[in-house]
Design an enzyme around this catalytic site. Structure first.
Site, PDB file in Angstrom:
ATOM      1  CG  ASN A  11      28.424  47.669  36.032  1.00 30.27           C
ATOM      2  OD1 ASN A  11      28.422  46.461  35.775  1.00 30.27           O
ATOM      3  ND2 ASN A  11      29.131  48.551  35.343  1.00 30.27           N
ATOM      4  CD1 TRP A  12      26.795  43.621  41.272  1.00 25.50           C
ATOM      5  CD2 TRP A  12      26.747  41.384  41.204  1.00 25.50           C
ATOM      6  NE1 TRP A  12      26.041  43.187  42.325  1.00 25.50           N
ATOM      7  CE2 TRP A  12      25.991  41.817  42.309  1.00 25.50           C
ATOM      8  CE3 TRP A  12      26.849  40.015  40.963  1.00 25.50           C
ATOM      9  CZ2 TRP A  12      25.343  40.916  43.178  1.00 25.50           C
ATOM     10  CZ3 TRP A  12      26.201  39.121  41.813  1.00 25.50           C
ATOM     11  CH2 TRP A  12      25.470  39.574  42.914  1.00 25.50           C
ATOM     12  CE  LYS A  13      32.437  48.806  37.075  1.00 22.24           C
ATOM     13  NZ  LYS A  13      33.474  49.808  37.217  1.00 22.24           N
ATOM     14  CG  HIS A  97      30.905  50.824  31.986  1.00 17.90           C
ATOM     15  ND1 HIS A  97      32.256  50.907  32.203  1.00 17.90           N
ATOM     16  CD2 HIS A  97      30.307  51.062  33.179  1.00 17.90           C
ATOM     17  CE1 HIS A  97      32.467  51.174  33.487  1.00 17.90           C
ATOM     18  NE2 HIS A  97      31.307  51.286  34.101  1.00 17.90           N
ATOM     19  CD  GLU A  99      34.939  49.284  33.971  1.00 14.61           C
ATOM     20  OE1 GLU A  99      34.119  48.346  33.915  1.00 14.61           O
ATOM     21  OE2 GLU A  99      35.185  49.922  35.011  1.00 14.61           O
ATOM     22  CD  GLU A 167      29.490  54.719  35.492  1.00 15.23           C
ATOM     23  OE1 GLU A 167      29.141  54.326  36.609  1.00 15.23           O
ATOM     24  OE2 GLU A 167      29.996  53.992  34.634  1.00 15.23           O
ATOM     25  N   GLY A 173      36.427  53.296  40.145  1.00 16.08           N
ATOM     26  CA  GLY A 173      37.286  52.334  40.821  1.00 16.08           C
ATOM     27  C   GLY A 173      38.535  52.932  41.433  1.00 16.08           C
ATOM     28  CB  SER A 213      34.781  56.414  43.658  1.00 10.31           C
ATOM     29  OG  SER A 213      35.865  55.831  42.949  1.00 10.31           O
ATOM     30  N   GLY A 234      29.601  50.555  41.164  1.00 10.82           N
ATOM     31  CA  GLY A 234      30.402  49.389  40.820  1.00 10.82           C
ATOM     32  C   GLY A 234      30.782  48.594  42.063  1.00 10.82           C
ATOM     33  N   GLY A 235      32.011  48.782  42.523  1.00  8.60           N
ATOM     34  CA  GLY A 235      32.559  47.980  43.619  1.00  8.60           C
ATOM     35  C   GLY A 235      31.654  47.867  44.838  1.00  8.60           C
TER      36      GLY A 235
HETATM   37  P1  13P Z   1      32.981  52.061  41.001  1.00  7.77           P
HETATM   38  O1  13P Z   1      31.749  52.361  41.818  1.00  7.77           O
HETATM   39  O2  13P Z   1      33.647  50.782  41.376  1.00  7.77           O
HETATM   40  O3  13P Z   1      33.907  53.238  40.938  1.00  7.77           O
HETATM   41  O4  13P Z   1      32.475  51.817  39.487  1.00  7.77           O
HETATM   42  C1  13P Z   1      31.584  52.716  38.921  1.00  7.77           C
HETATM   43  C2  13P Z   1      31.109  52.153  37.647  1.00  7.77           C
HETATM   44  O5  13P Z   1      31.852  52.029  36.683  1.00  7.77           O
HETATM   45  C3  13P Z   1      29.705  51.706  37.568  1.00  7.77           C
HETATM   46  O6  13P Z   1      29.337  51.410  36.264  1.00  7.77           O
END
Ligand code: 13P
Length: 255
Positions: A11-13, A97, A99, A167, A173, A213, A234-235
Protein backbone atom coordinates in the site's frame (compact mmCIF):
# COMPACT_ATOMS: atom_id res chain seq x y z
CA UNK A 1 -2.28 -26.41 7.23
CA UNK A 2 -4.71 -25.18 4.65
CA UNK A 3 -3.66 -24.57 1.11
CA UNK A 4 -4.44 -20.86 0.91
CA UNK A 5 -2.06 -19.14 -1.47
CA UNK A 6 -0.68 -16.14 0.39
CA UNK A 7 -0.90 -12.54 -0.81
CA UNK A 8 1.59 -9.80 -0.07
CA UNK A 9 0.22 -6.40 -1.04
CA UNK A 10 2.02 -3.07 -0.96
CA UNK A 11 0.00 0.00 0.00
CA UNK A 12 1.87 3.06 -1.24
CA UNK A 13 -0.63 5.41 0.48
CA UNK A 14 -0.07 9.07 -0.60
CA UNK A 15 3.42 8.34 -1.90
CA UNK A 16 4.79 7.99 -5.39
CA UNK A 17 5.35 10.10 -8.47
CA UNK A 18 6.01 8.95 -12.02
CA UNK A 19 9.65 8.39 -11.17
CA UNK A 20 8.61 5.82 -8.56
CA UNK A 21 7.57 3.43 -11.32
CA UNK A 22 11.27 2.56 -11.59
CA UNK A 23 10.82 0.70 -8.30
CA UNK A 24 8.22 -1.50 -9.99
CA UNK A 25 10.60 -2.25 -12.85
CA UNK A 26 13.33 -3.14 -10.34
CA UNK A 27 10.89 -5.37 -8.48
CA UNK A 28 9.96 -7.21 -11.68
CA UNK A 29 13.63 -7.72 -12.57
CA UNK A 30 14.30 -9.16 -9.14
CA UNK A 31 11.26 -11.43 -9.31
CA UNK A 32 12.36 -12.66 -12.73
CA UNK A 33 15.72 -13.67 -11.29
CA UNK A 34 14.37 -15.06 -8.03
CA UNK A 35 10.67 -15.94 -8.19
CA UNK A 36 8.58 -16.29 -5.05
CA UNK A 37 5.63 -18.50 -4.18
CA UNK A 38 3.08 -15.88 -3.22
CA UNK A 39 0.57 -13.67 -4.95
CA UNK A 40 1.87 -10.11 -5.13
CA UNK A 41 0.02 -6.83 -5.46
CA UNK A 42 1.00 -3.19 -5.52
CA UNK A 43 -1.51 -0.42 -4.70
CA UNK A 44 -0.06 2.90 -5.87
CA UNK A 45 -1.97 6.20 -5.74
CA UNK A 46 -4.72 6.49 -8.36
CA UNK A 47 -2.61 8.92 -10.39
CA UNK A 48 -0.18 6.10 -11.18
CA UNK A 49 -2.61 3.27 -11.91
CA UNK A 50 -2.60 3.53 -15.70
CA UNK A 51 1.17 3.93 -15.85
CA UNK A 52 1.72 1.09 -13.40
CA UNK A 53 -0.55 -1.12 -15.47
CA UNK A 54 1.80 -0.64 -18.42
CA UNK A 55 4.84 -1.55 -16.32
CA UNK A 56 3.19 -4.60 -14.73
CA UNK A 57 1.54 -5.92 -17.90
CA UNK A 58 2.17 -9.65 -18.25
CA UNK A 59 3.96 -9.87 -14.91
CA UNK A 60 3.09 -11.79 -11.73
CA UNK A 61 2.39 -8.53 -9.88
CA UNK A 62 -1.25 -7.50 -9.65
CA UNK A 63 -2.44 -3.92 -9.41
CA UNK A 64 -4.70 -2.54 -6.70
CA UNK A 65 -6.16 0.84 -5.78
CA UNK A 66 -6.73 2.68 -2.52
CA UNK A 67 -10.28 3.62 -1.60
CA UNK A 68 -13.31 4.34 -3.81
CA UNK A 69 -16.66 6.12 -3.67
CA UNK A 70 -19.65 3.80 -3.11
CA UNK A 71 -21.49 5.04 -6.22
CA UNK A 72 -20.57 4.18 -9.83
CA UNK A 73 -20.65 7.79 -11.07
CA UNK A 74 -22.16 11.17 -10.32
CA UNK A 75 -21.62 14.66 -8.93
CA UNK A 76 -18.89 13.90 -6.38
CA UNK A 77 -16.00 16.20 -7.16
CA UNK A 78 -12.63 14.63 -6.51
CA UNK A 79 -13.93 11.13 -5.84
CA UNK A 80 -13.24 8.01 -7.86
CA UNK A 81 -15.63 5.12 -8.41
CA UNK A 82 -14.72 1.45 -8.32
CA UNK A 83 -15.62 1.29 -12.02
CA UNK A 84 -13.10 4.07 -12.78
CA UNK A 85 -10.39 2.28 -10.83
CA UNK A 86 -11.18 -0.98 -12.66
CA UNK A 87 -11.02 0.92 -15.95
CA UNK A 88 -7.56 2.22 -14.99
CA UNK A 89 -6.33 -1.32 -14.34
CA UNK A 90 -7.04 -2.07 -10.68
CA UNK A 91 -7.98 -5.62 -9.75
CA UNK A 92 -8.61 -4.83 -6.09
CA UNK A 93 -9.37 -1.85 -3.85
CA UNK A 94 -8.24 -1.28 -0.27
CA UNK A 95 -11.25 -0.10 1.76
CA UNK A 96 -11.64 0.86 5.41
CA UNK A 97 -7.98 1.59 6.02
CA UNK A 98 -7.58 3.07 9.50
CA UNK A 99 -6.11 6.24 7.98
CA UNK A 100 -9.38 6.77 6.11
CA UNK A 101 -11.45 5.81 9.14
CA UNK A 102 -9.48 8.41 11.16
CA UNK A 103 -8.89 11.17 8.56
CA UNK A 104 -12.32 11.01 6.92
CA UNK A 105 -14.52 9.60 9.67
CA UNK A 106 -15.35 6.48 7.67
CA UNK A 107 -17.82 4.20 9.45
CA UNK A 108 -18.26 0.45 9.09
CA UNK A 109 -21.44 1.15 7.08
CA UNK A 110 -19.53 3.30 4.59
CA UNK A 111 -16.71 0.76 4.35
CA UNK A 112 -19.33 -1.92 3.73
CA UNK A 113 -20.79 0.15 0.86
CA UNK A 114 -17.32 0.72 -0.60
CA UNK A 115 -16.53 -3.00 -0.47
CA UNK A 116 -19.85 -3.69 -2.20
CA UNK A 117 -18.89 -1.09 -4.84
CA UNK A 118 -15.64 -2.95 -5.48
CA UNK A 119 -17.67 -6.13 -6.03
CA UNK A 120 -20.12 -4.33 -8.30
CA UNK A 121 -17.12 -3.38 -10.46
CA UNK A 122 -15.83 -6.97 -10.42
CA UNK A 123 -12.93 -6.22 -8.08
CA UNK A 124 -11.62 -7.72 -4.85
CA UNK A 125 -12.19 -5.67 -1.69
CA UNK A 126 -9.26 -5.61 0.72
CA UNK A 127 -11.12 -4.72 3.92
CA UNK A 128 -8.98 -3.29 6.73
CA UNK A 129 -9.83 -3.63 10.40
CA UNK A 130 -7.86 -3.13 13.60
CA UNK A 131 -7.90 -1.63 17.06
CA UNK A 132 -6.33 1.57 18.37
CA UNK A 133 -3.73 1.62 21.11
CA UNK A 134 -6.32 2.75 23.68
CA UNK A 135 -8.67 -0.05 22.64
CA UNK A 136 -5.91 -2.63 23.01
CA UNK A 137 -4.90 -1.26 26.40
CA UNK A 138 -8.55 -1.40 27.43
CA UNK A 139 -8.76 -5.06 26.49
CA UNK A 140 -11.26 -4.31 23.70
CA UNK A 141 -9.26 -5.65 20.73
CA UNK A 142 -11.51 -8.60 19.89
CA UNK A 143 -14.69 -6.55 20.47
CA UNK A 144 -13.49 -3.86 18.07
CA UNK A 145 -12.21 -6.27 15.45
CA UNK A 146 -15.41 -8.34 15.68
CA UNK A 147 -17.61 -5.27 15.30
CA UNK A 148 -15.60 -3.93 12.34
CA UNK A 149 -15.64 -7.34 10.66
CA UNK A 150 -19.40 -7.75 11.10
CA UNK A 151 -20.09 -4.21 9.92
CA UNK A 152 -17.62 -3.83 7.07
CA UNK A 153 -18.07 -7.10 5.15
CA UNK A 154 -20.89 -6.68 2.60
CA UNK A 155 -23.52 -9.29 1.65
CA UNK A 156 -21.74 -9.78 -1.70
CA UNK A 157 -18.63 -11.13 0.06
CA UNK A 158 -17.16 -14.51 -0.88
CA UNK A 159 -13.74 -16.11 -0.46
CA UNK A 160 -12.77 -15.07 -3.99
CA UNK A 161 -13.66 -11.39 -3.69
CA UNK A 162 -12.58 -10.26 -0.24
CA UNK A 163 -9.31 -10.13 1.65
CA UNK A 164 -9.29 -9.11 5.31
CA UNK A 165 -6.32 -7.06 6.50
CA UNK A 166 -5.80 -6.97 10.26
CA UNK A 167 -3.86 -3.80 10.95
CA UNK A 168 -3.55 -2.69 14.58
CA UNK A 169 -3.66 1.11 14.28
CA UNK A 170 -0.84 1.56 16.79
CA UNK A 171 1.47 -0.67 14.73
CA UNK A 172 1.08 1.30 11.48
CA UNK A 173 4.15 3.31 10.59
CA UNK A 174 5.44 3.19 14.17
CA UNK A 175 7.88 0.29 14.15
CA UNK A 176 5.82 -1.18 17.00
CA UNK A 177 4.33 -4.62 16.44
CA UNK A 178 2.13 -7.03 18.34
CA UNK A 179 3.65 -10.34 19.40
CA UNK A 180 3.22 -13.28 17.06
CA UNK A 181 0.93 -14.80 19.70
CA UNK A 182 -1.28 -11.72 19.72
CA UNK A 183 -1.47 -11.74 15.93
CA UNK A 184 -2.36 -15.43 16.00
CA UNK A 185 -5.13 -14.84 18.50
CA UNK A 186 -6.74 -12.05 16.45
CA UNK A 187 -6.39 -13.92 13.15
CA UNK A 188 -7.94 -17.02 14.70
CA UNK A 189 -10.82 -14.89 15.93
CA UNK A 190 -11.27 -13.33 12.46
CA UNK A 191 -11.20 -16.79 10.86
CA UNK A 192 -13.93 -18.00 13.22
CA UNK A 193 -16.00 -14.90 12.42
CA UNK A 194 -15.61 -15.44 8.68
CA UNK A 195 -16.68 -19.08 8.96
CA UNK A 196 -19.72 -18.08 10.96
CA UNK A 197 -20.58 -15.39 8.44
CA UNK A 198 -19.80 -17.10 5.14
CA UNK A 199 -20.05 -20.77 6.07
CA UNK A 200 -17.28 -23.23 6.84
CA UNK A 201 -15.95 -23.68 3.30
CA UNK A 202 -15.99 -20.05 2.13
CA UNK A 203 -14.89 -18.73 5.51
CA UNK A 204 -11.90 -21.07 5.53
CA UNK A 205 -10.62 -19.79 2.19
CA UNK A 206 -10.64 -16.00 2.76
CA UNK A 207 -7.16 -14.58 2.98
CA UNK A 208 -6.39 -12.75 6.22
CA UNK A 209 -3.35 -10.46 5.98
CA UNK A 210 -1.38 -8.91 8.81
CA UNK A 211 -0.34 -5.27 8.42
CA UNK A 212 1.59 -2.82 10.60
CA UNK A 213 5.34 -2.21 10.46
CA UNK A 214 6.08 -5.35 8.44
CA UNK A 215 9.73 -5.20 7.34
CA UNK A 216 12.14 -7.70 5.78
CA UNK A 217 13.60 -8.34 9.24
CA UNK A 218 10.31 -9.29 10.94
CA UNK A 219 8.26 -10.65 8.00
CA UNK A 220 8.95 -14.33 8.61
CA UNK A 221 7.93 -13.99 12.26
CA UNK A 222 4.43 -12.84 11.25
CA UNK A 223 4.01 -14.78 8.04
CA UNK A 224 4.62 -18.09 9.83
CA UNK A 225 1.75 -17.52 12.29
CA UNK A 226 -1.32 -19.76 11.84
CA UNK A 227 -4.13 -18.03 9.91
CA UNK A 228 -1.80 -15.32 8.61
CA UNK A 229 -2.12 -15.60 4.84
CA UNK A 230 0.18 -12.78 3.84
CA UNK A 231 0.83 -9.13 4.61
CA UNK A 232 -0.33 -5.62 3.78
CA UNK A 233 2.82 -3.54 3.70
CA UNK A 234 3.07 0.25 3.84
CA UNK A 235 6.45 1.96 4.11
CA UNK A 236 8.51 -1.09 3.21
CA UNK A 237 6.61 -1.51 -0.08
CA UNK A 238 7.97 1.75 -1.51
CA UNK A 239 11.45 0.40 -2.20
CA UNK A 240 11.76 -2.64 -4.44
CA UNK A 241 14.60 -4.08 -2.35
CA UNK A 242 12.64 -3.86 0.92
CA UNK A 243 9.45 -5.18 -0.64
CA UNK A 244 11.32 -8.05 -2.25
CA UNK A 245 12.91 -8.77 1.14
CA UNK A 246 9.41 -9.37 2.51
CA UNK A 247 8.25 -11.34 -0.54
CA UNK A 248 11.29 -13.59 -0.31
CA UNK A 249 9.92 -14.98 2.95
CA UNK A 250 7.91 -17.10 0.51
CA UNK A 251 10.95 -18.41 -1.32
CA UNK A 252 9.94 -20.71 -4.14
CA UNK A 253 11.83 -23.64 -2.67
CA UNK A 254 9.48 -23.52 0.35
CA UNK A 255 6.38 -23.82 -1.80
P1 13P B 1 3.41 0.34 7.54
O1 13P B 1 3.88 -0.96 6.93
O2 13P B 1 4.11 1.54 7.01
O3 13P B 1 3.38 0.27 9.04
O4 13P B 1 1.88 0.54 7.08
C1 13P B 1 1.00 -0.53 7.19
C2 13P B 1 -0.25 -0.17 6.49
O5 13P B 1 -1.00 0.70 6.92
C3 13P B 1 -0.57 -0.87 5.24
O6 13P B 1 -1.86 -0.60 4.82
Amino acid sequence: MKGIRPLVAGNWKMNGLGASLGELSSLLERLNRDPVATDIMVCPPATLLSLAREVLMGSAVALGAQDCHPLPSGAHTGDLSAEMLADAGAEAIIVGHSERRADHGETDALVNAKAAAAHRAGLTAIICIGETEAERRGGATLDVVGRQLAGSVPPSAAAANIVIAYEPVWAIGTGLTPSADDVGQVHGFIRAGLKQRLGEAEGSDVRILYGGSVKPANASEFLSVAEVNGALVGGASLKASDFYGILSTYAETNA
